[in-house]
Design an enzyme around this catalytic site. Structure first.
Site, mmCIF file in Angstrom:
data_model
loop_
_atom_site.group_PDB
_atom_site.id
_atom_site.type_symbol
_atom_site.label_atom_id
_atom_site.label_comp_id
_atom_site.label_asym_id
_atom_site.label_seq_id
_atom_site.Cartn_x
_atom_site.Cartn_y
_atom_site.Cartn_z
ATOM 1 N N PHE A 58 60.619 79.824 63.460
ATOM 2 C CA PHE A 58 60.925 81.146 62.902
ATOM 3 C C PHE A 58 61.255 81.087 61.413
ATOM 4 O O PHE A 58 61.602 82.088 60.821
ATOM 5 C CB PHE A 58 62.092 81.785 63.662
ATOM 6 N N HIS A 69 69.188 65.743 35.640
ATOM 7 C CA HIS A 69 68.865 66.212 34.284
ATOM 8 C C HIS A 69 67.399 66.622 34.208
ATOM 9 O O HIS A 69 66.611 66.074 33.442
ATOM 10 C CB HIS A 69 69.205 65.123 33.263
ATOM 11 N N HIS A 73 69.009 72.459 32.221
ATOM 12 C CA HIS A 73 70.163 71.842 32.893
ATOM 13 C C HIS A 73 71.328 71.677 31.948
ATOM 14 O O HIS A 73 71.189 71.778 30.730
ATOM 15 C CB HIS A 73 69.764 70.494 33.501
ATOM 16 N N HIS A 79 78.448 62.416 31.763
ATOM 17 C CA HIS A 79 77.085 61.928 31.540
ATOM 18 C C HIS A 79 77.069 60.811 30.492
ATOM 19 O O HIS A 79 76.220 59.929 30.545
ATOM 20 C CB HIS A 79 76.214 63.105 31.095
HETATM 21 MN MN MN Z 1 70.807 65.909 30.339
#
Ligand code: MN
Length: 257
Positions: A58, A69, A73, A79
């Site tokens: 379904f 990244h 973004h 980071h």
């Molecule tokens: Mn990045």
């Protein structure tokens, strides 16, 4: 009437428009290609699990596979090595993700020189005309690079001397990070640093200074040409990935129609 009621009415009545600054996310979205010996993230892909058939008669649903990244973004402090003690993407307060946009247009300079670096002086000239960079605001660098956003090769613009895309000087990155109260810095290119920023001192200065000072980056923006220098409200909506160093994000600008 409350401020929010007024905003809702103005949205419904067309007096406030919403510009989507996000690139679409697919297997062909242009992504960073690190040189050897570094390891790249995987590109985005969809894996079908069911499509109204035996595995799920379904419904249709997919697994998504992606690096953090990829596409439009956000970069969170963790980071970068300089921000390793800082916030992961789930810890960035929403108050820092929604704020005024300051749009600085260097399209003409970038047409002449794809390796263009934004200097403090460029921002000072902008501030003399439009006022100081706003607290909890986003400095958005309009370079015209979004015209390449569906073309991996043109987007990275690489040759034997590296990747030729615009960015920001070490001095300007340090100044933005330490002397202003912005939330972050947004670009149309694949990363917040110049394509050849490994050669700068320090390497990748936008990452080094901004992420090391609890400021954030957003990349692969589009439609900045539709924004005024001031007056737009930016809404950045990353996924709250616990421990995540970044996340594909939907980015909107609200402005007076
Ligand atoms: Mn990045």
């Amino acid at each position: 009437m409350s401020t929010i009621s007024t905003l809702s009415e103005n949205l419904a009545g067309g007096k406030v428009s919403i510009i989507d600054l996000t690139n679409t996310l697919s297997a062909t979205t242009p992504t960073l290609r690190l040189p050897d010996p570094f390891t790249n993230l995987i590109d985005f892909s969809l894996e079908e699990v069911s499509a109204y058939n035996e595995p799920g008669p379904f419904w249709k649903h997919h697994n998504i596979h992606t690096g953090e990244h990829i596409g439009t973004h956000i970069d969170a402090p963790v980071h970068w090595a300089s921000g390793r003690e800082g916030k992961d993407v789930s810890q960035i307060e929403p108050e820092r993700l929604i704020g005024p946009a300051a749009v600085l247009d260097v399209t003409a300079e970038v047409e002449k020189n794809p390796d263009f670096l934004l200097e403090i002086e460029h921002v000072k000239v902008w501030e003399a005309e439009h006022g100081a960079l706003p607290k909890n605001g986003w400095l958005l660098l309009r370079t015209g690079w979004d015209k390449y956003s569906d073309d991996q090769e043109a987007f990275l613009n690489a040759d034997e001397t590296g990747s030729h895309t615009p960015g920001i000087s070490p001095e300007c990155a340090k100044w933005l990070a330490e002397e202003t109260e912005i939330s972050g810095f947004g670009v149309e290119t694949v990363g917040i640093d110049q394509g050849n920023a490994a050669q700068l001192d320090p390497p990748f200065p936008a990452h080094y200074f901004l992420l090391g000072n609890d400021k954030y980056g957003i990349t692969s923006l589009q439609n900045l040409d539709k924004l005024p220098p001031t007056g737009a409200l930016l809404v950045v909506a990353p996924l709250p990935i616990v421990g995540g160093t970044g996340s594909p994000s939907r980015v909107y600008a609200l402005l007076d129609a």
